[in-house]
Scaffold this motif. Sequence first.
Motif, short mmCIF file in Angstrom:
data_model
loop_
_atom_site.label_atom_id
_atom_site.label_comp_id
_atom_site.label_asym_id
_atom_site.label_seq_id
_atom_site.Cartn_x
_atom_site.Cartn_y
_atom_site.Cartn_z
N PRO A 198 0.87 -1.28 -0.03
CA PRO A 198 0.04 0.15 0.11
C PRO A 198 0.80 1.21 -0.05
CG PRO A 198 -0.80 -1.51 1.77
CD PRO A 198 0.74 -1.99 1.10
N ARG A 199 0.11 2.21 -0.54
CA ARG A 199 1.16 3.67 -0.86
C ARG A 199 -0.01 4.55 -0.16
NH1 ARG A 199 4.11 5.87 -6.23
NH2 ARG A 199 4.70 7.87 -5.42
N ALA A 200 0.66 5.49 0.69
CA ALA A 200 -0.09 6.65 1.33
C ALA A 200 0.44 7.98 0.35
CB ALA A 200 0.55 6.98 2.78
N VAL A 201 -0.78 8.58 0.10
CA VAL A 201 -0.68 9.67 -0.62
C VAL A 201 -1.35 10.74 0.34
CG1 VAL A 201 -1.40 11.08 -2.68
CG2 VAL A 201 -0.86 8.79 -2.64
N GLU A 202 -0.75 11.95 0.74
CA GLU A 202 -1.35 12.95 1.37
C GLU A 202 -1.57 14.28 0.39
OE1 GLU A 202 -0.23 15.69 5.36
OE2 GLU A 202 1.26 14.39 4.60
N ILE A 203 -2.65 14.80 0.79
CA ILE A 203 -3.43 15.69 -0.15
C ILE A 203 -3.26 17.16 0.92
CG2 ILE A 203 -4.96 16.64 -1.48
CD1 ILE A 203 -3.59 14.35 -2.61
N VAL A 204 -2.38 17.99 0.67
CA VAL A 204 -2.13 18.93 1.77
C VAL A 204 -3.26 20.04 1.75
CG1 VAL A 204 -0.85 20.75 2.72
CG2 VAL A 204 0.27 18.63 1.83
N GLN A 205 -3.78 20.21 0.51
CA GLN A 205 -5.02 21.17 0.41
C GLN A 205 -6.25 20.97 1.02
OE1 GLN A 205 -3.15 19.83 -2.00
NE2 GLN A 205 -2.15 21.52 -3.18
N SER A 206 -6.52 19.60 1.07
CA SER A 206 -7.55 19.19 1.43
C SER A 206 -7.52 18.64 2.99
CB SER A 206 -8.33 18.08 0.74
OG SER A 206 -7.56 16.80 0.61
N GLY A 207 -6.57 18.60 3.46
CA GLY A 207 -6.10 18.13 4.72
C GLY A 207 -6.50 16.47 4.98
N LYS A 208 -6.46 15.66 3.85
CA LYS A 208 -6.73 14.35 4.05
C LYS A 208 -5.69 13.47 3.22
CE LYS A 208 -10.72 12.87 3.07
NZ LYS A 208 -12.06 12.36 2.38
N SER A 209 -5.56 12.28 3.72
CA SER A 209 -4.44 11.41 3.24
C SER A 209 -5.03 10.07 2.70
CB SER A 209 -3.59 10.90 4.29
OG SER A 209 -2.91 12.09 4.83
N TYR A 210 -4.96 9.43 1.57
CA TYR A 210 -5.51 8.34 1.02
C TYR A 210 -4.45 7.24 0.92
CZ TYR A 210 -8.91 11.54 -0.64
OH TYR A 210 -9.94 12.37 -0.75
N MET A 211 -5.01 5.82 1.29
CA MET A 211 -4.22 4.79 1.16
C MET A 211 -4.59 4.28 0.01
SD MET A 211 -1.71 3.30 2.67
CE MET A 211 -1.52 4.31 4.13
N VAL A 212 -3.32 3.83 -0.85
CA VAL A 212 -3.68 3.21 -2.15
C VAL A 212 -3.28 2.12 -2.34
CG1 VAL A 212 -3.50 3.39 -4.78
CG2 VAL A 212 -3.93 5.66 -3.52
N THR A 213 -4.10 0.98 -2.29
CA THR A 213 -3.62 -0.54 -2.18
C THR A 213 -4.11 -1.32 -3.55
OG1 THR A 213 -3.87 -0.38 0.10
CG2 THR A 213 -3.51 -2.69 -0.80
N PRO A 214 -3.31 -1.64 -4.14
CA PRO A 214 -3.65 -2.49 -5.50
C PRO A 214 -4.17 -4.03 -5.08
CG PRO A 214 -1.20 -2.23 -5.20
CD PRO A 214 -1.75 -1.77 -4.29
N ILE A 215 -5.25 -4.51 -5.72
CA ILE A 215 -5.92 -5.51 -5.28
C ILE A 215 -5.27 -6.56 -6.56
CG2 ILE A 215 -8.01 -6.98 -5.19
CD1 ILE A 215 -9.35 -4.28 -4.23
N VAL A 216 -4.35 -7.67 -6.25
CA VAL A 216 -3.93 -8.41 -7.04
C VAL A 216 -4.26 -9.84 -6.71
CG1 VAL A 216 -1.61 -9.02 -8.28
CG2 VAL A 216 -2.15 -6.67 -7.78
N SER A 217 -4.46 -10.62 -7.53
CA SER A 217 -4.85 -12.29 -7.29
C SER A 217 -4.28 -13.14 -8.46
CB SER A 217 -6.31 -12.63 -7.39
OG SER A 217 -6.59 -13.69 -6.88
N ASP A 218 -3.17 -13.93 -8.11
CA ASP A 218 -2.42 -14.62 -8.98
C ASP A 218 -2.00 -13.78 -9.95
OD1 ASP A 218 -2.97 -16.86 -7.46
OD2 ASP A 218 -5.08 -17.09 -8.55
N GLU A 219 -1.23 -12.81 -9.73
CA GLU A 219 -0.66 -11.88 -10.48
C GLU A 219 -1.59 -11.20 -11.61
OE1 GLU A 219 2.77 -13.73 -12.30
OE2 GLU A 219 3.94 -13.96 -10.46
#
Length: 481
Positions: free
Chosen positions: A137-158
Amino acid sequence: MFRNLSLRYKIPLRTSLLIAITAIAVSGSLMYGIYHDLKYDAQQNAERVSRILTHSLKPLLLRDDVWRAYEAIASPLQSSGEKSGYVIDEILILDAQQQVYVSSHPKQHPALAAFARIYPRLSQLNSVISKHREGAPRAVEIVQSGKSYMVTPIVSDEVFLGTLVMGYSSSTFLPHFYDIAWRSVYTTLIVAAILLPLSWFWAWRMALPLTQLSSSMAKVGAGSSLPEPEEFRLYESSDEIGRMSGAFKRMLCDLKHKESLEKQVLISERLAAVGRLTAGIAHEINNPLGGMLNAINTAKRHGSMDPQMQKTISLLERGLLQIKNIIGALLVEAKLQSHPLTVQDIEDTRTLVLANAYDKSAELVWENDIVETLPLPSTMVRQVLINLLLNAIQASENYVHCHICYDCGSLIIGVKNDGKHIGQEQMDYLFEPFATGREEGYGLGLWMTYQIVSQLNGMITMQSQPGETQFSVTLPVEMHA
């Protein structure tokens, strides 16, 4: 202004400033660390939830079970809160084409809607979603909105099935952080409140020896005369300040000794000058005085005078004889032809003054350690001893102590009494003619004594304190052997 302050204020102020800077630095670094630790914990919690959701969503996406997927993402929204360190605002599942597969807020994020159209301004988040198709998972912080997003790819058997996007507030941990920060500030203030008085006391104690030394040095040049070393209360130890205080005391003692020597030299020079002047005037007066006395004597022998004239001549003769006695006292000359000083000469002096001591009701304590004849002019030594004893008896209250001895090649005479203290102002002029502190007498006794002692190459000193005054005479014997 600060530069001119005393060390008793400079050291405490600098110590207080150091404590304040240290407290601010420690509190600031502590709160900075706490802030990042809480932020990291919130990110780790979000990452852990993302991994769990991703693992549970894989079979649902493979079966295309939208309803069960919705239930799965709705559960974290209900369990998150401030106590867990994070608050999840929204969760979206995007398919492989970055379209909304299911959302925790269907009205805001309708199904099959392109994510880039929903959040057109979040270009950074859109870029990460489009590129991040595998890995952790990779975190992305959006300073303007005061929020952070956790982006996680969903992968099954490549096979890339989609992306889990979980949004949470970046400031969720701030209340907890503020609580810790305030407690840290309170603790720092309490510690500072304890340390500041202690530092002022410690700094004052450290500056005290320096301020004492500074005030003592200021006293040295403040008055016309040097103060006594006993007047100073200086710090004594083996450290640098203690050694400096000791050096100052030694310097002051040397200066006092030098001042005493200079004063003695000035007094000797003044007495010598007064002696020369007095002797010159006395000689000038003595010559016509002798002529007048001879004329009176001739008139009394060969003249015929009535009773009134005889009475007048007698008054004149007595007055002139009194003047002659005073002049004779001023013209002190050593009669070296007098016989050497014997023990009997000294004892005779005691006999002569006993009547005066009896009249004064004063006890005469006599100590004569001389047992042999000394090669000193007896007449002059007796005159010195008589003058000192008579002065002591007149000034005494209850007793007079006289000690005469021979030591280290010198005759030493010590005469002390319990009379009135002699002040420093009177000491400076004590051996000058006509300097007397009594109503009776002419003040010539000590003058004659000083002149005789000087002619015999001796030394006379005087010490006076309340309750005791002592005169000491030292006459070298070898010079007259």
